[in-house]
Design a protein around this motif. Structure first.
Motif, PDB file in Angstrom:
ATOM      1  N   GLU A 156      12.289   7.898 -14.030  1.00  0.00           N
ATOM      2  CA  GLU A 156      12.611   7.623 -14.949  1.00  0.00           C
ATOM      3  C   GLU A 156      13.957   5.906 -14.969  1.00  0.00           C
ATOM      4  O   GLU A 156      13.408   5.388 -15.803  1.00  0.00           O
ATOM      5  N   VAL A 157      14.184   5.734 -14.028  1.00  0.00           N
ATOM      6  CA  VAL A 157      15.285   5.373 -13.446  1.00  0.00           C
ATOM      7  C   VAL A 157      14.401   3.489 -13.081  1.00  0.00           C
ATOM      8  O   VAL A 157      14.263   2.615 -13.520  1.00  0.00           O
ATOM      9  N   LEU A 158      12.876   4.142 -12.171  1.00  0.00           N
ATOM     10  CA  LEU A 158      12.569   3.524 -12.151  1.00  0.00           C
ATOM     11  C   LEU A 158      11.336   2.295 -12.986  1.00  0.00           C
ATOM     12  O   LEU A 158      11.113   1.221 -12.981  1.00  0.00           O
ATOM     13  N   ALA A 159      11.013   3.074 -13.606  1.00  0.00           N
ATOM     14  CA  ALA A 159      10.556   2.293 -14.930  1.00  0.00           C
ATOM     15  C   ALA A 159      11.471   1.719 -15.721  1.00  0.00           C
ATOM     16  O   ALA A 159      11.103   0.446 -15.903  1.00  0.00           O
ATOM     17  N   ASP A 160      12.712   1.939 -16.115  1.00  0.00           N
ATOM     18  CA  ASP A 160      13.887   1.462 -16.517  1.00  0.00           C
ATOM     19  C   ASP A 160      14.033   0.127 -15.953  1.00  0.00           C
ATOM     20  O   ASP A 160      14.490  -0.918 -17.037  1.00  0.00           O
ATOM     21  N   LEU A 161      14.885   0.184 -14.870  1.00  0.00           N
ATOM     22  CA  LEU A 161      14.422  -0.272 -13.941  1.00  0.00           C
ATOM     23  C   LEU A 161      13.095  -2.227 -13.918  1.00  0.00           C
ATOM     24  O   LEU A 161      13.662  -3.112 -14.518  1.00  0.00           O
ATOM     25  N   ALA A 162      12.389  -1.213 -13.875  1.00  0.00           N
ATOM     26  CA  ALA A 162      11.073  -2.922 -13.867  1.00  0.00           C
ATOM     27  C   ALA A 162      11.088  -3.147 -15.229  1.00  0.00           C
ATOM     28  O   ALA A 162      10.553  -4.468 -15.211  1.00  0.00           O
ATOM     29  N   LEU A 163      10.852  -2.556 -15.961  1.00  0.00           N
ATOM     30  CA  LEU A 163      10.663  -2.473 -17.326  1.00  0.00           C
ATOM     31  C   LEU A 163      12.307  -4.000 -17.910  1.00  0.00           C
ATOM     32  O   LEU A 163      12.153  -4.908 -18.602  1.00  0.00           O
ATOM     33  N   ASP A 164      13.156  -3.300 -17.431  1.00  0.00           N
ATOM     34  CA  ASP A 164      14.391  -4.430 -17.418  1.00  0.00           C
ATOM     35  C   ASP A 164      14.443  -5.935 -16.105  1.00  0.00           C
ATOM     36  O   ASP A 164      15.294  -6.970 -16.981  1.00  0.00           O
ATOM     37  N   CYS A 165      14.490  -5.717 -15.243  1.00  0.00           N
ATOM     38  CA  CYS A 165      14.643  -6.419 -14.129  1.00  0.00           C
ATOM     39  C   CYS A 165      13.652  -7.447 -13.829  1.00  0.00           C
ATOM     40  O   CYS A 165      13.556  -8.731 -13.040  1.00  0.00           O
ATOM     41  N   THR A 166      11.415  -7.308 -14.359  1.00  0.00           N
ATOM     42  CA  THR A 166      10.908  -8.059 -14.590  1.00  0.00           C
ATOM     43  C   THR A 166      10.675  -9.714 -15.449  1.00  0.00           C
ATOM     44  O   THR A 166      10.592  -8.259 -16.634  1.00  0.00           O
ATOM     45  N   ASP A 167      10.507 -10.354 -14.747  1.00  0.00           N
ATOM     46  CA  ASP A 167      10.210 -11.532 -15.980  1.00  0.00           C
ATOM     47  C   ASP A 167       8.590 -12.109 -16.432  1.00  0.00           C
ATOM     48  O   ASP A 167       7.622 -11.221 -15.421  1.00  0.00           O
ATOM     49  N   GLU A 168       8.678 -11.883 -17.773  1.00  0.00           N
ATOM     50  CA  GLU A 168       6.928 -12.304 -18.271  1.00  0.00           C
ATOM     51  C   GLU A 168       6.073 -13.477 -17.358  1.00  0.00           C
ATOM     52  O   GLU A 168       7.250 -14.151 -16.659  1.00  0.00           O
ATOM     53  N   GLY A 169       5.621 -12.864 -17.161  1.00  0.00           N
ATOM     54  CA  GLY A 169       4.197 -14.044 -15.998  1.00  0.00           C
ATOM     55  C   GLY A 169       4.615 -13.896 -14.837  1.00  0.00           C
ATOM     56  O   GLY A 169       3.759 -14.523 -13.616  1.00  0.00           O
ATOM     57  N   VAL A 170       5.626 -13.065 -14.269  1.00  0.00           N
ATOM     58  CA  VAL A 170       5.893 -12.374 -12.711  1.00  0.00           C
ATOM     59  C   VAL A 170       5.605 -11.014 -12.263  1.00  0.00           C
ATOM     60  O   VAL A 170       5.863 -10.503 -12.885  1.00  0.00           O
ATOM     61  N   PRO A 171       5.026 -11.080 -10.896  1.00  0.00           N
ATOM     62  CA  PRO A 171       4.031 -10.214 -10.692  1.00  0.00           C
ATOM     63  C   PRO A 171       4.908  -8.944 -10.224  1.00  0.00           C
ATOM     64  O   PRO A 171       5.450  -9.580  -9.373  1.00  0.00           O
ATOM     65  N   SER A 172       4.946  -8.082 -10.749  1.00  0.00           N
ATOM     66  CA  SER A 172       5.865  -6.884 -10.141  1.00  0.00           C
ATOM     67  C   SER A 172       4.617  -5.954  -9.790  1.00  0.00           C
ATOM     68  O   SER A 172       3.740  -5.342 -10.138  1.00  0.00           O
ATOM     69  N   VAL A 173       5.665  -5.048  -9.112  1.00  0.00           N
ATOM     70  CA  VAL A 173       5.151  -4.122  -8.832  1.00  0.00           C
ATOM     71  C   VAL A 173       6.258  -2.884  -8.163  1.00  0.00           C
ATOM     72  O   VAL A 173       7.403  -2.850  -7.802  1.00  0.00           O
ATOM     73  N   ALA A 174       6.029  -1.446  -8.909  1.00  0.00           N
ATOM     74  CA  ALA A 174       7.072  -1.007  -8.738  1.00  0.00           C
ATOM     75  C   ALA A 174       6.316   0.984  -7.799  1.00  0.00           C
ATOM     76  O   ALA A 174       5.254   1.051  -7.224  1.00  0.00           O
ATOM     77  N   LEU A 175       6.913   0.370  -6.915  1.00  0.00           N
ATOM     78  CA  LEU A 175       7.169   1.630  -5.681  1.00  0.00           C
ATOM     79  C   LEU A 175       8.226   2.419  -5.224  1.00  0.00           C
ATOM     80  O   LEU A 175       9.577   3.185  -5.895  1.00  0.00           O
ATOM     81  N   VAL A 176       7.892   3.607  -5.249  1.00  0.00           N
ATOM     82  CA  VAL A 176       8.543   4.776  -4.735  1.00  0.00           C
ATOM     83  C   VAL A 176       8.440   5.945  -3.284  1.00  0.00           C
ATOM     84  O   VAL A 176       6.698   5.287  -2.834  1.00  0.00           O
ATOM     85  N   ASP A 177       9.266   6.320  -3.349  1.00  0.00           N
ATOM     86  CA  ASP A 177       8.584   6.971  -1.139  1.00  0.00           C
ATOM     87  C   ASP A 177       7.777   8.384  -1.441  1.00  0.00           C
ATOM     88  O   ASP A 177       9.216   8.802  -2.203  1.00  0.00           O
ATOM     89  N   GLY A 178       6.949   8.459  -0.900  1.00  0.00           N
ATOM     90  CA  GLY A 178       6.424   9.675  -0.960  1.00  0.00           C
ATOM     91  C   GLY A 178       5.111   9.601  -2.116  1.00  0.00           C
ATOM     92  O   GLY A 178       4.997   9.313  -2.472  1.00  0.00           O
ATOM     93  N   SER A 179       5.135  10.766  -2.490  1.00  0.00           N
ATOM     94  CA  SER A 179       3.563  11.130  -2.863  1.00  0.00           C
ATOM     95  C   SER A 179       3.586  11.357  -4.544  1.00  0.00           C
ATOM     96  O   SER A 179       5.181  11.838  -4.602  1.00  0.00           O
ATOM     97  N   LEU A 180       2.816  10.857  -5.337  1.00  0.00           N
ATOM     98  CA  LEU A 180       3.249  10.726  -6.696  1.00  0.00           C
ATOM     99  C   LEU A 180       2.531  12.380  -8.123  1.00  0.00           C
ATOM    100  O   LEU A 180       2.706  12.592  -8.165  1.00  0.00           O
ATOM    101  N   ILE A 181       1.876  12.807  -6.540  1.00  0.00           N
ATOM    102  CA  ILE A 181       1.256  14.247  -7.047  1.00  0.00           C
ATOM    103  C   ILE A 181       2.937  15.355  -6.988  1.00  0.00           C
ATOM    104  O   ILE A 181       3.562  16.154  -5.925  1.00  0.00           O
ATOM    105  N   HIS A 182       3.086  15.875  -7.647  1.00  0.00           N
ATOM    106  CA  HIS A 182       3.584  17.212  -8.140  1.00  0.00           C
ATOM    107  C   HIS A 182       3.453  18.023  -7.359  1.00  0.00           C
ATOM    108  O   HIS A 182       2.976  19.385  -8.262  1.00  0.00           O
ATOM    109  N   TRP A 183       3.460  18.239  -6.609  1.00  0.00           N
ATOM    110  CA  TRP A 183       2.625  19.866  -5.835  1.00  0.00           C
ATOM    111  C   TRP A 183       3.073  20.305  -5.827  1.00  0.00           C
ATOM    112  O   TRP A 183       2.911  22.160  -6.032  1.00  0.00           O
TER     113      TRP A 183
END
Length: 391
Positions: A156-183
């Protein structure tokens, strides 16, 4: 206190054992490469047969999305781009401390390249002390609930951060450490799985709407679901069924056990050159039935420093522009971070709770309890004794 003299006597045995394991592993990788050549020539038939028997196999088998001979060079990322990342740490609750509470600290980083904008390096702590916050309503222990809350907070913090910090027209990527699968949720009942995942998937959906690709970067991955696709082909039975033919034995004693325990990473170290990625795979973990358009795909990427597993939601993996942006950023970040993505390393550094931080946290808690009028504030006898010594 460790007696290193006694330990040193055991090290020779450890060294010999690991040397033997390395030799056996090398022979097993050669067998995997042989199987891979055969599967490449018969991929469609193998995929169809695997789909028919998958429910009767007790180990996780990945599903190839591209031809297995596919090896793709990754294009460099554009000079102007933004990378956001989060990582989390925690103080687990303990009955031996002065109060039964926990803390989650999420490190958050936003790095701008080619724009001159200042980076953001920060952390976001949250204390949990109410019973419903500590345990949730999921029938889990406080430690298990804390791990889930930490993962949700990172997302949730990642999504908030990505939407707040990225400028229109600038390519951006959101990264997390580890798996996206909630094993860990595979052991939770179906109703609670959906409730736990709902805010995570809602955060991912916010990123999808803004076309900000999300990826999980896994260093030194031990996953083997791609190799398990090859391993199934060693089954001598015309109708594979682990429980019926092998009584659930899927270890080295089973007919397919030659490849048991090998990681996908070891295989792809032989297949990929620096700057290349493997074919795409889809994970078939049961928990992904709740993910909808966010079902997780993965590939292996040779960063020059290591072969890493990169996981992406389906909407990223199957969109060539978003997928290549993610992989280009991973390569760039590893180069800047001297072997590991710099944004993730910085997020970890902002999140980590060190020994001194923990002591100060409980000192602040003790002060708050005294101010609230509580007088009998102390750790358990066991904890007090562990902190002292009569020697």
């Amino acid at each position: 206190m460790l007696d290193f003299l006694k330990i040193s006597r055991q090290m020779q045995g450890v060294g010999r054992q690991l040397a033997q394991e390395a030799e056996r592993s090398s022979r097993r990788i050669e067998e995997a490469l042989r199987l891979l050549d055969w599967v490449r020539q018969n991929q469609q038939a193998v995929v169809e047969r695997t789909a028919e028997v998958r429910s009767r196999i007790t180990f996780l088998i990945g599903a190839p999305v591209e031809p297995l001979e596919s090896i793709h060079p990754v294009a460099p990322i554009a000079p102007v781009h933004t990378v956001v990342a989060t990582d989390g740490s925690q103080i687990a609750p303990s009955h031996h401390e002065i109060a039964y509470c926990s803390l989650i600290n999420v490190g958050k980083v936003c790095l701008h390249y080619g724009t001159g904008a200042r980076p953001l390096l920060d952390s976001q702590p949250e204390v949990f002390y109410r019973e419903e916050d500590l345990y949730g309503n999921w029938g889990l222990s406080a430690e298990e609930a804390l791990a889930i809350r930490r993962s949700r907070a990172e997302t949730e913090v990642l999504a908030d951060l990505a939407l707040d910090c990225t400028d229109e027209g600038v390519p951006s990527v959101a990264l997390v450490d580890g798996s996206l699968i909630h094993w860990q949720l595979e052991q939770v009942n179906n109703k609670h799985q959906r409730a736990i995942l709902e805010p995570v998937l809602a955060a991912w959906e916010r990123l999808r709407q803004k076309r900000i690709p999300l990826a999980g970067y896994i260093s030194s991955s031990r996953s083997g679901d791609a190799l398990n696709f090859l391993r199934l082909q060693l089954c001598p039975h015309p109708d594979p069924d682990c429980d019926r033919h092998c009584a659930g034995n899927t270890g080295r004693g089973a007919p397919c056990g030659l490849l048991h325990g090998l990681s996908d990473r070891r295989l792809h170290e032989r297949l990929l050159a620096p700057g290349e990625r493997s074919a795409l795979w889809a994970s078939t973990s049961r928990i992904l039935e709740h993910y909808g358009p966010h079902r997780v795909h993965f590939c292996y990427l040779h960063t020059g420093a290591e072969v890493a597993r990169v996981e992406m939601p389906e909407w990223v993996a199957l969109d060539s522009e978003l997928r290549e942006r993610v992989l280009g950023v991973c390569l760039s970040q590893v180069e800047k971070g001297y072997g590991y993505p710099v944004a993730l390393a910085e997020a970890h550094n902002r999140a980590v709770v060190q020994g001194g931080d923990r002591a100060r946290f409980f000192a602040m808690l003790e002060t708050a309890l005294f101010k609230a009028g509580l007088q009998d504030v102390r750790v358990s006898r066991k904890e007090a004794r562990k902190r002292g010594s009569i020697a």
